[in-house]
Design a protein around this motif. Structure first.
Motif, PDB file in Angstrom:
ATOM      1  N   SER A  96      -4.944  11.047 -10.122  1.00  0.00           N
ATOM      2  CA  SER A  96      -4.699   9.897 -11.005  1.00  0.00           C
ATOM      3  C   SER A  96      -5.884   9.852 -11.962  1.00  0.00           C
ATOM      4  N   SER A 139       3.735   1.065  -8.387  1.00  0.00           N
ATOM      5  CA  SER A 139       4.299   2.311  -7.844  1.00  0.00           C
ATOM      6  C   SER A 139       4.663   2.152  -6.364  1.00  0.00           C
ATOM      7  N   GLN A 140       3.923   1.274  -5.656  1.00  0.00           N
ATOM      8  CA  GLN A 140       4.258   0.984  -4.250  1.00  0.00           C
ATOM      9  C   GLN A 140       5.603   0.255  -4.152  1.00  0.00           C
ATOM     10  N   TYR A 153      -5.366   4.804  -2.291  1.00  0.00           N
ATOM     11  CA  TYR A 153      -4.486   3.627  -2.303  1.00  0.00           C
ATOM     12  C   TYR A 153      -3.430   3.829  -3.378  1.00  0.00           C
ATOM     13  N   GLU A 154      -2.420   2.978  -3.350  1.00  0.00           N
ATOM     14  CA  GLU A 154      -1.291   3.063  -4.282  1.00  0.00           C
ATOM     15  C   GLU A 154      -1.272   1.811  -5.146  1.00  0.00           C
ATOM     16  N   SER A 155      -1.005   1.971  -6.434  1.00  0.00           N
ATOM     17  CA  SER A 155      -0.884   0.788  -7.300  1.00  0.00           C
ATOM     18  C   SER A 155       0.283  -0.071  -6.808  1.00  0.00           C
ATOM     19  N   CYS A 164      -2.480   4.488 -10.120  1.00  0.00           N
ATOM     20  CA  CYS A 164      -3.062   5.171  -8.967  1.00  0.00           C
ATOM     21  C   CYS A 164      -1.960   5.467  -7.950  1.00  0.00           C
ATOM     22  N   THR A 165      -1.915   6.719  -7.511  1.00  0.00           N
ATOM     23  CA  THR A 165      -0.919   7.142  -6.522  1.00  0.00           C
ATOM     24  C   THR A 165      -1.663   7.821  -5.381  1.00  0.00           C
ATOM     25  N   LYS A 166      -1.472   7.332  -4.194  1.00  0.00           N
ATOM     26  CA  LYS A 166      -2.269   7.756  -3.036  1.00  0.00           C
ATOM     27  C   LYS A 166      -2.178   9.267  -2.784  1.00  0.00           C
TER      28      LYS A 166
END
Length: 495
Positions: free
Chosen positions: A88, A107-108, A102-104, A82-84
Motif C-alpha cells: 500500500s 476495504s474491510q 491492518y485493513e482500511s 491500506c490492505t493488510k
C-alpha cells in the motif's frame, strides 16, 4: 457466458444469484483481462491468490442464501487504501515495501460484504495530481484514443488507475478517493460514473491522508445503479474516524426510480468560464434540457464565491498535506535513504524526503509549509479558511431556496494527452479541478455521469451536486440524467 468482465455490478450480482455464473468464473475472467492489459498500467499490485480465495468463499456464501449485494463481485482497490499484507504505497517511493498490518475501514467493509479484491490500482503520488503522471509506478493510461491517433491519453487523476480499469473492463468497479475532484474528473475522462459522497459518509481510517478535511472515498462504476450498490457497502459510521457521521445508511439502490418530476435543478452562472470549449457548453445545455424533459424545473442560480475556490483549495490542501506528510521521515516505516559517514538525524530526514517524494508532492509540501509559517498563516491559511466558509454558505443559501441539485460540467475539457501539460506550468494542471473543488470545500456530495462524446470521440461528463447527506436523491437525479443521455460508448480495444 463469455466476456464476464464486461458485466456491471448489478448484472453480475443477478447472474450470481440465479446460478448462471460463479464468482470464481467472474474473477478468472477479470484476472485474464488484467494480464492482457499491462499497456494500461492500471493494476500495480496484482493479488490473484487473494482474489480466487475470496471468490471461492463468496460462492459458498451465495449458495447459503445470505449474501449481500457486493458478494462475489470482483473489484479493484486504489493504492491509497491500506490492505493488510498487500503493498500500500500511495504510489510513492517513500512507502516502498510498506505492507500494512491492518485493513482500511472501507476495504474491510467491502471484504466483509464478500467483494473480491483483484489488486491495487495506480494513482497520482499521495493523490496529488489530475493526470496520473506523478506515480512511482509510471503513468496510468486511458483505454480511450482520439480517433485514429495513437497518442496515449490521461485517464485523469488522482484515481487514474481506477478509472482506466473500470472503463477497460478489467474489474466490475473500483474504489477511488476525491480531495478536489479525483473521483469525478477521471470518471468523466473515461466515460464511467463516479460519486464523491458527503464528507463524513465514508470512513477515512486506513486511507493514506492527503488533506484530511477534504478527502473522501467513493465508488467508480460502470453506471449509476452500480454506484448506488457499492456506495451503500462503503458507507457507515466508524468509531476509529472522528469525522465519520453517525447516520443510518439508506438503501441507495431502492431510491433509483428515475422520477424527478418537480425537482429544482440549479444552473450556476459562475461556472460559465472564459474560454470554455463550445462542446462543454453545448453538453451542459443539453443536460439541462434532458432533466427538464424528465420533469425537473431548471433555475438559474448564483454561487458568487466560486471564483475564489481554486486559490482557496490550493492553500488549504497543501497546508494539510504538509502536516500529514511530516510523518514520512524514514524512521518508522517505508524507505530510508542511504546515509554517509557522520550523517545525523537531520541529514536522514532531508535525504529520505528528498529522494522519497516526487516533484509534485515536494512542491505541495513546500507551499503548505510556507502558508502555515508564522508570518503567512493569517495572510494565506486563515484567509483561505474564511473563503471556504463563504463558499459553503453559497451552497447553503441555494439549497435553502429550494434547489434540490446543481448541474455543472465535470471537467473543462475532454482527456488530454500524457505529457501535454508538462511540469513547466503546474497551474495549468490545477485548472482541471475548476468545477470540482467547490464540492470538497463545502463537504457536499457530487457525482459525474457520462453524457456524450466530443468531436474526437472522447467522453465528456456532467456533474450533479446534491444536498448534504442526500446521496440517494442525488443518485436518483443522476439516474434520470443517465437514462436520458443514453451513453453506451466504449473504448476500442488497442491494448
Amino acid at each position: 457466458m463469455s466476456d464476464l468482465n464486461k458485466l456491471g455490478l448489478a448484472e453480475a450480482r443477478d447472474a450470481l444469484r440465479k446460478g448462471d455464473v460463479t464468482s470464481v468464473e467472474l474473477t478468472e475472467s477479470c484476472l485474464k483481462a488484467i494480464e492482457d492489459a499491462d499497456a494500461l498500467n492500471a493494476f500495480v499490485h496484482k493479488t490473484p491468490e487473494i482474489a480466487l480465495e475470496r471468490a471461492k468463499a463468496a460462492d459458498e456464501r451465495i449458495k447459503g442464501g445470505d449474501a449481500p449485494s457486493m458478494c462475489g463481485l470482483p473489484i479493484g482497490i486504489k493504492d491509497l487504501f491500506c490492505t493488510k499484507g498487500v503493498p500500500s504505497q500511495a504510489a510513492s517511493k517513500i512507502l516502498d515495501g510498506f505492507k500494512p498490518e491492518y485493513e482500511s475501514t472501507v476495504s474491510q467493509q467491502l471484504a466483509d460484504a464478500g467483494a473480491v479484491m483483484l489488486g491495487k490500482l495506480n494513482m497520482d503520488e499521495f493523490a496529488m495530481g489530475s493526470s496520473n503522471e506523478t506515480s512511482v509506478y509510471g503513468n496510468a493510461v486511458s483505454p480511450w484514443r482520439r480517433g485514429n491517433d495513437d497518442a496515449q491519453l490521461t485517464p485523469g487523476g488522482s484515481s487514474g488507475g481506477s478509472a482506466s480499469a473500470v472503463a477497460a473492463d478489467l474489474c466490475l468497479a473500483a474504489t477511488g478517493t476525491d480531495t478536489g475532484g479525483s473521483i469525478r474528473q477521471p470518471a468523466a475522462f473515461v466515460g464511467i460514473t463516479g460519486i464523491k459522497p458527503t464528507y463524513g459518509r465514508c470512513s477515512r481510517w486506513g486511507i493514506v491522508a492527503f488533506a484530511s478535511s477534504l478527502d473522501q472515498a467513493g465508488p467508480m462504476t460502470k453506471n449509476v445503479r452500480d454506484a448506488a450498490i457499492m456506495l451503500e457497502t462503503m458507507c457507515g459510521h466508524d468509531a476509529k474516524d472522528s469525522t465519520s457521521a453517525e447516520l443510518a445508511v439508506p438503501n441507495f439502490e431502492a431510491m433509483l426510480t428515475g422520477d424527478i418530476k418537480g425537482k429544482k435543478i440549479g444552473i450556476p452562472k459562475e461556472y460559465r468560464m472564459d474560454g470554455m470549449p463550445a462542446e462543454i457548453e453545448k453538453l451542459w445545455s443539453e443536460g439541462a434540457e434532458m432533466l427538464k424533459a424528465a420533469g425537473a424545473e431548471i433555475v438559474d442560480i448564483s454561487l458568487p464565491h466560486t471564483k475564489y475556490a481554486l486559490p482557496a483549495y490550493y492553500v488549504i490542501a497543501p497546508a494539510e498535506a504538509s502536516s500529514n506528510l511530516a510523518r514520512y521521515d524514514g524512521v518508522r516505516y517505508g524507505r530510508r535513504a542511504q546515509l554517509a559517514q557522520g550523517d545525523g538525524i537531520t541529514e536522514m530526514y532531508e535525504k529520505t524526503r528528498a529522494e522519497g517524494f516526487g516533484h509534485e508532492v515536494q512542491r505541495r509540501v513546500m507551499v503548505g509549509t510556507y502558508v502555515l509559517s508564522a508570518g503567512f498563516y493569517d495572510a494565506y491559511y486563515n484567509r483561505a479558511r474564511r473563503v471556504r466558509t463563504l463558499i459553503k454558505k453559497d451552497f447553503e443559501d441555494v439549497f435553502a431556496a429550494g434547489v434540490d441539485a446543481i448541474l455543472t460540467p465535470a471537467t473543462p475539457s475532454a482527456a488530454f494527452g500524457l505529457g501535454e501539460m508538462t511540469e513547466a506550468d503546474p497551474v495549468q494542471m490545477y485548472l482541471n479541478d475548476v468545477f470540482t473543488v467547490t464540492v470538497n470545500l463545502a463537504g457536499l456530495p457530487g457525482i459525474s455521469v457520462p453524457a456524450g462524446l466530443d468531436k474526437q470521440g472522447l467522453p465528456l461528463g456532467l456533474q450533479l451536486i446534491g444536498r448534504p447527506w442526500e446521496e440517494g436523491d442525488l443518485l436518483n437525479t443522476a439516474y434520470a440524467l443517465e437514462n436520458a443521455a443514453g451513453f453506451v460508448a466504449k473504448p476500442g480495444k488497442w491494448w
